[in-house]
Design a protein around this motif. Structure first.
Motif, PDB file in Angstrom:
ATOM      1  N   ALA A  52      10.327  28.915  50.250  1.00  0.00           N
ATOM      2  CA  ALA A  52       8.886  28.616  48.517  1.00  0.00           C
ATOM      3  C   ALA A  52       9.569  28.086  47.762  1.00  0.00           C
ATOM      4  CB  ALA A  52       9.546  30.547  48.371  1.00  0.00           C
ATOM      5  N   VAL A  53      10.936  28.413  47.484  1.00  0.00           N
ATOM      6  CA  VAL A  53      11.683  28.207  46.150  1.00  0.00           C
ATOM      7  C   VAL A  53      11.511  25.798  46.019  1.00  0.00           C
ATOM      8  CG1 VAL A  53      14.431  27.244  45.351  1.00  0.00           C
ATOM      9  CG2 VAL A  53      14.006  29.434  45.538  1.00  0.00           C
ATOM     10  N   ILE A  77       7.557  39.164  42.512  1.00  0.00           N
ATOM     11  CA  ILE A  77       8.512  39.367  42.744  1.00  0.00           C
ATOM     12  C   ILE A  77       9.509  37.705  43.097  1.00  0.00           C
ATOM     13  CG2 ILE A  77       8.788  41.556  42.699  1.00  0.00           C
ATOM     14  CD1 ILE A  77       9.831  40.435  45.457  1.00  0.00           C
ATOM     15  N   THR A  78       9.308  37.114  43.924  1.00  0.00           N
ATOM     16  CA  THR A  78       9.079  36.154  44.093  1.00  0.00           C
ATOM     17  C   THR A  78       8.463  34.901  42.769  1.00  0.00           C
ATOM     18  OG1 THR A  78       8.648  35.957  45.717  1.00  0.00           O
ATOM     19  CG2 THR A  78       9.047  34.149  45.170  1.00  0.00           C
ATOM     20  N   SER A  96      11.725  40.435  50.704  1.00  0.00           N
ATOM     21  CA  SER A  96      12.639  39.367  50.742  1.00  0.00           C
ATOM     22  C   SER A  96      12.073  38.577  49.993  1.00  0.00           C
ATOM     23  CB  SER A  96      11.111  38.881  52.279  1.00  0.00           C
ATOM     24  OG  SER A  96      11.498  37.425  52.416  1.00  0.00           O
ATOM     25  N   MET A  97      11.298  37.931  49.242  1.00  0.00           N
ATOM     26  CA  MET A  97      11.120  37.011  48.614  1.00  0.00           C
ATOM     27  C   MET A  97      11.346  35.234  48.882  1.00  0.00           C
ATOM     28  SD  MET A  97      12.790  38.416  44.890  1.00  0.00           S
ATOM     29  CE  MET A  97      14.522  39.183  45.906  1.00  0.00           C
ATOM     30  N   VAL A 107       5.745  31.871  48.711  1.00  0.00           N
ATOM     31  CA  VAL A 107       5.005  30.639  48.514  1.00  0.00           C
ATOM     32  C   VAL A 107       3.926  30.376  46.733  1.00  0.00           C
ATOM     33  CG1 VAL A 107       3.678  28.467  49.165  1.00  0.00           C
ATOM     34  CG2 VAL A 107       5.976  30.211  51.151  1.00  0.00           C
ATOM     35  N   ILE A 108       3.173  31.606  47.652  1.00  0.00           N
ATOM     36  CA  ILE A 108       2.261  31.915  46.603  1.00  0.00           C
ATOM     37  C   ILE A 108       2.898  32.199  45.078  1.00  0.00           C
ATOM     38  CG2 ILE A 108       0.412  33.027  45.201  1.00  0.00           C
ATOM     39  CD1 ILE A 108      -0.931  33.340  48.399  1.00  0.00           C
TER      40      ILE A 108
END
Length: 199
Positions: A58-59, A113-114, A156-157, A182-183
């Motif tokens: 995701a990052v 949280i992500t 998770s993140m 990812v979002i």
């Protein structure tokens, strides 16, 4: 480029090995959260100079969308991260992420949280903090978010952190834990920068 892929593989392997390993040992939620934060801290300290130490698809996707990672490097980063997480999961055989709240709440929590994690990364990078404070800041954010949200979604993140353990342990919810982070990470790209920060 291969050195960068190996660094991403190794960093994600370390994250899942230490973080999920603490779950396998039966540590408390607080100790487990600290373990995940420490794993992120250690991975960034070691591998940031080589690959940026994203250790999280995701990052990497958010950085690529923002122009901070070459698009051609993105597939290799994601594959390396997912393989690293999967191999570590084969060793610890623990730590799958499963939601304990509704589907809507789970998506909202993982996105939120992500987003917070990615925004923290953006702020630290913009401020051009040194390696120790970058590692400590991101690791601390991971630990805090994991502790606050862990009981609801597993916090998770990170698709690579979840894919390996969930596949190895026969758990589902893979769409939630791959798409929602990812979002959240990409949405963080659109948060205006606070005044006074470097761009």
């Amino acid at each position: 480029m291969w050195k960068r892929y190996v660094a991403e593989f190794s960093g994600t392997f370390l994250l899942v090995l230490l973080g999920c390993g603490s779950i396998a040992l039966g540590w408390s939620p607080l100790a487990t959260s600290i373990s995940f934060g420490f794993a992120v801290f250690t991975a960034i300290m070691i591998f940031q100079p080589i690959s940026g130490a994203h250790i999280n698809p995701a990052v990497s996707i958010a950085f690529a969308a923002k122009g901070n990672l070459e698009r051609e490097a993105l597939p290799g980063y994601i594959i390396a991260q997912c393989i690293g997480g999967w191999l570590a999961a084969l060793i610890v055989v623990a730590g799958p992420t499963t939601p304990s709240v509704s589907t809507t709440q789970s998506w909202g929590i993982e996105i939120a949280i992500t987003l917070l994690l990615m925004y923290c990364i953006h702020v630290l990078v913009r401020r051009k903090v040194n390696l120790f404070f970058l590692s400590f800041g991101v690791g601390l954010m991971v630990a805090v978010l994991a502790f606050l949200a862990g009981e609801f979604t597993g916090a998770s993140m990170n698709p690579a952190r979840t894919l390996g353990p969930n596949i190895v342990n026969g758990e589902g919810n893979l769409i939630l834990y791959t798409v929602a982070p990812v979002i959240g990470a990409v949405l963080a790209n659109f948060i205006p920068e606070p005044l006074g920060e470097e761009t």
